[in-house]
Design a protein around this motif. Sequence first.
Motif, PDB file in Angstrom:
ATOM      1  N   ALA A 110       0.836  -1.196   0.000  1.00 26.86           N
ATOM      2  CA  ALA A 110       0.000   0.000   0.000  1.00 26.86           C
ATOM      3  C   ALA A 110       0.872   1.249   0.000  1.00 26.86           C
ATOM      4  O   ALA A 110       2.063   1.202   0.347  1.00 26.86           O
ATOM      5  N   VAL A 111       0.289   2.357  -0.391  1.00 32.63           N
ATOM      6  CA  VAL A 111       1.037   3.618  -0.427  1.00 32.63           C
ATOM      7  C   VAL A 111       1.596   3.955   0.949  1.00 32.63           C
ATOM      8  O   VAL A 111       2.733   4.390   1.088  1.00 32.63           O
ATOM      9  N   SER A 128      13.519  12.779   2.678  1.00 31.79           N
ATOM     10  CA  SER A 128      13.936  12.041   1.490  1.00 31.79           C
ATOM     11  C   SER A 128      13.158  10.734   1.354  1.00 31.79           C
ATOM     12  O   SER A 128      12.745  10.346   0.248  1.00 31.79           O
ATOM     13  N   GLU A 129      12.932  10.047   2.482  1.00 30.84           N
ATOM     14  CA  GLU A 129      12.182   8.790   2.468  1.00 30.84           C
ATOM     15  C   GLU A 129      10.733   9.025   2.038  1.00 30.84           C
ATOM     16  O   GLU A 129      10.173   8.270   1.245  1.00 30.84           O
ATOM     17  N   HIS A 130      10.118  10.089   2.543  1.00 36.95           N
ATOM     18  CA  HIS A 130       8.740  10.399   2.163  1.00 36.95           C
ATOM     19  C   HIS A 130       8.660  10.763   0.679  1.00 36.95           C
ATOM     20  O   HIS A 130       7.736  10.341  -0.024  1.00 36.95           O
ATOM     21  N   ALA A 131       9.628  11.539   0.203  1.00 31.49           N
ATOM     22  CA  ALA A 131       9.636  11.908  -1.210  1.00 31.49           C
ATOM     23  C   ALA A 131       9.806  10.668  -2.088  1.00 31.49           C
ATOM     24  O   ALA A 131       9.169  10.547  -3.145  1.00 31.49           O
ATOM     25  N   LYS A 132      10.635   9.745  -1.642  1.00 32.03           N
ATOM     26  CA  LYS A 132      10.844   8.510  -2.401  1.00 32.03           C
ATOM     27  C   LYS A 132       9.544   7.725  -2.522  1.00 32.03           C
ATOM     28  O   LYS A 132       9.214   7.198  -3.592  1.00 32.03           O
ATOM     29  N   ALA A 133       8.785   7.634  -1.429  1.00 35.35           N
ATOM     30  CA  ALA A 133       7.517   6.904  -1.445  1.00 35.35           C
ATOM     31  C   ALA A 133       6.497   7.588  -2.355  1.00 35.35           C
ATOM     32  O   ALA A 133       5.785   6.930  -3.119  1.00 35.35           O
ATOM     33  N   LEU A 134       6.417   8.911  -2.279  1.00 40.99           N
ATOM     34  CA  LEU A 134       5.488   9.643  -3.141  1.00 40.99           C
ATOM     35  C   LEU A 134       5.874   9.511  -4.609  1.00 40.99           C
ATOM     36  O   LEU A 134       5.008   9.408  -5.492  1.00 40.99           O
TER      37      LEU A 134
END
Length: 322
Positions: free
Chosen positions: A228-229, A280-286
């Motif tokens: 999931a996202v 950076s981790e959040h941007a990677k997921a998005l």
Amino acid sequence: MRFTTEDLLRVTFAREPAPLMELELALAALQRSDLPPVFGRWQQALRRTFPRGARPLLELVPPSGRGPLFLDPLSRGLDDGLDQVLSAPAGFVRSELVRVRAAYRRPVTGWVHGLAGQDRDAWRVLTEALCTAYDSLLASSWSGVQSAFDAERAWRTRLLADQGIRTTLAGLVPGARWRGTTLEFNWPEEAEFALDGRGLVLLPSMVWSRWPMLAVRPEAAAILVYPAVSPLPLLDEPVGTAPLAALLGSTRAAALTLLTRQRTTTDLATELSIAKSSASEHAKALRAARLITTERSGKAVQHSCTPLGLDLLAGAGGPVTA
């Protein structure tokens, strides 16, 4: 994974999360050493509190998550799932135990032998282990899992209506691509599967972070489990009633909102009051969900919303300009 026209017409979403499917994948995640950083604290907490009464399940579930198929039915709640496990045909149980043992070199203990032989005490131990593991690993988070599932399902359904089945299926995981009517994923091994008209059920998982997995059961549609996202560790964030926060988690929803205007990773970290590594981790997921794009400008990395990201914000009632 090869689709026929009939298969494409028979792609559906699961109606709700499957507790025993999530439990088996949580047990697999518990044993892995390659989880993304966002799962780190969650995994450590599970390992510290994992109850002795649930340990027999580790004899059945390998780190790959591909345990016996009778153990993780697509069910309407925990009680329905347990009923399906206990009513699994004896021949199916034996064949699945043999498959897992051969593929993953799982031990053939007296207890596993008892399961294969339909020993009543062995099955009692299995039932108690499943209940104990669920209470320890998932029960306290299940309402969050349900909310995130509902938001994910609503978003994917809207994507299906707006952009069609091919885009929806290719957008489930990074790297998915179509070659004619064959959908290819990045898997750890070479495998090919033809749906042959049986159809496909899409099931997002909040605890699985790796490649998508296909579960094929006799005389039923295949089940494609995909990450999931928003994973379970992010569901501990207070999400309130905002639908976008329920889908992405509060921090990622805020990050997506900020990225209606181009920002760097440092900008995100500063405005969200989080570490640059977390930003950076959040941007990677998005980016993996195709909600933002990233490009390098000199030494800086710039992020901004994609049309899909803007559409998601508009549908959730959020801002589309910043």
